[in-house]
Design an enzyme around this catalytic site. Structure first.
Site: not given
Length: 278
Positions: A38, A161
């Protein structure tokens, strides 16, 4: 395991696909453990439940981190442009290009975050990216996703998500009324390669993968599903391998492999062992 037709075009299009062969037969697709890198402000970080204010920096050299995971046995990498996800446009291009220069010829790399137009997709693929992950834009602008699948077939993954079965957008800040399974079926019809399903209630919490929800989505589709959110230990890997036959292709490995709760190399070796024993 999904039937061969459900494996997208990977046999023909992905030179990195990992199959175990016995002459004349197609054996189990080995579970992919996919390390996540990330990116925030050019650094490799981990967030807690998607909160940009709760980040831990694990490396200031993302390319070196990418090499570390390849040397540990990774067969694919998962990148997230965190700044891009919130800004709606690429923000960590230099770090991404450095990672692709370092490992892009060795394993496929996938990236999500801030991808909202076809020009961005084309630029990333030209840079050497194998898969582009479209999240919020897929939900808000399905016409864009459909165009991307037509223009860049074989390269498009959708990231869904969700919390309690409902899809979230905009860096998890907005919960929609869309059901995960309904959108998954719709996007499958568009021609996406696979779907990454993230349980945002578990991500970064080391609380265990939501196996039931992941399997429900995989069972409803013919394209593969990649699990994400909550991976914590070897028991999670074994549980995922047990449901691989339902269409769960892999799992994103985040905080657990950075905190030391899960040894990535040993985990991939265990997944391989279970696949070979099946």
């Amino acid at each position: 395991m999904p039937p061969p037709a459900a494996l997208g075009g990977r046999l023909g299009t992905d030179r990195f696909a990992f199959f175990s062969f016995v002459p004349g037969t197609l054996q189990r697709l080995i579970m992919l453990l996919i390390p996540a890198i990330d990116l925030k402000d050019g650094h490799c970080v981990r967030l807690k439940q998607g909160d940009m204010d709760q980040s831990t920096v694990f490396s200031e050299d993302p390319a070196a981190m990418a090499r570390k995971w390849v040397e540990a046995g990774a067969r694919r990498l998962h990148l997230v442009d965190l700044n891009g996800a919130f800004a709606g446009k690429p923000q960590n291009h230099a770090a991404i290009k450095a990672i692709l220069r370092e490992v892009g010829d060795d394993i496929p790399v996938q990236l999500g975050g801030g991808i909202r137009d076809l020009d961005t997709i084309e630029r990333y693929i030209d840079d050497g990216l194998r898969y582009v992950i479209i999240g919020t834009a897929a939900v808000k602008n399905p016409g864009f996703l459909k165009d991307a699948c037509v223009a860049f077939g074989g390269h498009i993954i959708v990231g869904l998500d969700a919390k309690d079965g409902k899809v979230a957008t905009d860096g998890w800040s907005k919960l929609t009324g869309h059901e995960v399974v309904d959108l998954g079926k719709k996007f499958e019809d568009y021609g996406v390669e696979s779907i990454i399903y993230t349980d945002i209630g578990r991500d970064g919490m080391l609380s265990g993968i939501n196996i039931d929800a992941t399997v429900r989505l995989a069972q409803a589709l013919t394209i593969p599903v990649i699990a994400s959110g909550g991976l914590s230990n070897m028991a999670d890997i074994e549980q995922l391998c047990a449901v691989e036959g339902e269409g769960v292709e892999g799992v994103i490995c985040g905080r657990a492999i950075y905190s030391g709760d899960l040894d990535f190399g040993k985990a991939q070796a265990r997944a391989d062992e279970l696949a070979n024993a099946a």
